[in-house]
Design an enzyme around this catalytic site. Structure first.
Site, PDB file in Angstrom:
ATOM      1  N   HIS A 191     -69.475  17.393  15.915  1.00  0.00           N
ATOM      2  CA  HIS A 191     -70.702  17.918  15.698  1.00  0.00           C
ATOM      3  C   HIS A 191     -71.290  18.920  16.556  1.00  0.00           C
ATOM      4  CE1 HIS A 191     -71.429  15.191  11.930  1.00  0.00           C
ATOM      5  NE2 HIS A 191     -70.725  14.446  12.678  1.00  0.00           N
ATOM      6  N   ASP A 234     -75.619  25.763  19.916  1.00  0.00           N
ATOM      7  CA  ASP A 234     -75.892  24.859  18.759  1.00  0.00           C
ATOM      8  C   ASP A 234     -74.607  24.719  17.911  1.00  0.00           C
ATOM      9  OD1 ASP A 234     -77.474  22.555  17.312  1.00  0.00           O
ATOM     10  OD2 ASP A 234     -79.205  24.075  17.321  1.00  0.00           O
TER      11      ASP A 234
END
Ligand code: ADQ
Length: 454
Positions: A155, A363
């Site tokens: 992720h 991110d």
């Protein structure tokens, strides 16, 4: 269809007043229907330490709790996961720490997850391991179940090799991951970075079409950007209660002409400090500063890790300084909320905001950016997005910025604030098309189809 066993750090349920309740979040929402259909299982920690629990069923999914002691939680989770891997994989924004006394619990805990997973994995079931906390599980599980089909999804970003090279246990991590049949990542850059590290530290051989050969097996690398349940966000954004609440929020913010919003977990990767400085720059240059209101919602996160405690103090000081420098009696330009909001309240903030600032320094994806777009059903609104968020690969019609360039961010907020409605609408329509087409169900479909093909 084959049975699917998800193996993740946390179970999708948590105990609340002695009852198991489903935790909110896109991953759970996307996987729940799939797992229900195939009688799947979920292996993960319950959220309470020093507790041995038997497997149980919740909403048609078998839940397999993995026990963790509080010492393991310190070494494994707060230690190796969040003081070594998290900063290292996010461009070393904060210096990663490497401690053998944290690495050992990481290995021990990963082995336990693999053992619990092996217990419930039968026949041609598919094992699907999630995220950086469990990078050794694919190989450990393969040892226990040599013929299993194993997938892994990261992720967060996989870092460039120059950074990954620092990790004292880089070979073990690569070999742990190479136990999978399919390794999926958020972005093309992560796929590339992993392939390079796997060649160098795992001696994996590149093959055609994003494949690697390793120890007589073929491993497929795939880009599969995670997403949200777009339809659900759209529906809530149009509900009467959310729209009423959004109007109320605007009023509470002094009916400013432009409401600018930031929503993040309080994490040093999210660039909250630089964003606040950029907003201060706007106040300094604006002819009518009172036309602008900036709201930062920060969810408490990893409060036991010192770097997060320092960050909280720094952000609060900065908010105080900006309000002290620019505020007047009865008016503060920055509203700062340090708390988690329930979904409807969060969406009301999205609906109320004219400009959304998503400016992480690094991110994996950033779902907040996609959530904002999904809720802009009536008024367009402008998304300002960091080029270092995985989402920037897909959301190309956002105003894309380098979050380190404070002056550029200031100028972009101003540009967003005065943008003609027509341009804002065209940009938002394009963004909305993307988040509708590439939603979380599509993401799950892509990942599971690849695993099914193994
Ligand atoms: P996170 O770093 O947590 O996730 P993000 O993708 O933005 O980052 O997800 C945050 C979630 O928390 C969003 O769904 C958002 O709605 C919610 N949230 C944020 N602030 C909130 C608040 N105040 N109250 C309630 N909810 C709030 C990690 C990676 C990301 C990756 C995701 C999924 O770091 O890059 O996108 O996993 O893979």
């Amino acid at each position: 269809m084959r049975r699917i066993i998800v193996i993740a750090n946390r179970l999708p349920v948590a105990l609340k007043d002695d009852q198991w309740v489903t935790s909110p979040g896109g991953l759970v929402r996307a996987l729940e229907p799939v797992l229900q259909r195939v009688n799947g299982s979920w292996v993960g920690w319950s959220g309470d330490t020093d507790m041995e629990l038997e497997p149980f069923e919740h909403d048609g999914i078998e839940q397999v709790p993995v026990p963790l002691s509080s010492a393991e939680l310190d070494g494994f989770y707060y230690g190796f996961c969040n003081s070594s891997l998290w900063p290292l994989y996010h461009d070393a924004i904060v210096a990663p720490e490497f401690h053998r006394h944290q690495w050992h619990p990481y290995v021990r805990v990963n082995r336990r997850y693999a053992e619990y997973a092996a217990e419930v994995l039968h026949g041609d079931d598919v094992a699907w391991v999630q995220d950086y906390q469990l990078q050794l599980v694919p190989s450990m599980l393969r040892e226990l179940r040599p013929d299993a089909t194993i997938g892994f999804y990261l992720h967060i970003p996989f870092p460039p090799i120059e950074l990954f090279a620092r990790l004292p246990w880089r070979r073990q991590i690569i070999e742990g991951l190479l136990g999978a049949d399919v390794l999926a990542f958020q972005t093309r850059a992560s796929v590339r970075n992993f392939a390079q590290a796997a060649r160098k530290y795992g001696r994996a051989e590149p093959q055609a079409r994003s494949q690697l050969a390793w120890q007589g097996r073929t491993i497929t690398l795939q880009r599969a950007p995670i997403a949200i349940d777009t339809a659900h966000f759209e529906t809530l954004a149009q509900s009467h209660s959310v729209r009423t609440r959004a109007a109320e929020l605007r009023h509470e913010m002094g009916d400013a002409k432009r409401i600018i919003l930031g929503v993040d977990r309080l994490d040093y990767t999210k660039g909250i400090d630089l964003r606040l400085k950029a907003f201060a720059g706007l106040l300094e240059r604006a002819q009518e500063p009172r036309e602008y209101a900036f709201v930062q919602v920060a969810v408490p996160s990893r409060e036991d890790v010192p770097a997060y405690q320092d960050l909280r103090a720094e952000i609060e000081q900065l908010v105080g300084r900006i309000n002290g420098d620019h505020g007047e009696p009865g008016w503060s330009p920055v509203s700062y909320l340090y708390r988690s909001l329930d979904l409807e309240e969060l969406i009301a903030y999205y609906v109320a905001a004219d400009v959304m600032l998503v400016t992480p320094l690094r991110d994996g994806m950033n779902l907040v950016a996609k959530e904002y777009v999904a809720t802009r059903v009536k008024d367009p609104g402008v998304l300002i997005l960091s080029e270092f968020a995985g989402a920037a690969e897909q959301l190309r019609s956002a105003l894309v910025v380098n979050p380190h360039d404070v002056d550029e961010v200031t100028a972009t907020i101003y540009r967003a604030a005065v943008m003609e409605r027509r341009e804002a609408r065209v940009r938002m329509q394009r963004l909305r098309r993307t988040v509708r087409k590439e939603d979380v169900f599509e993401w799950a479909r892509i990942c599971l189809a690849m695993l099914d093909a193994v």
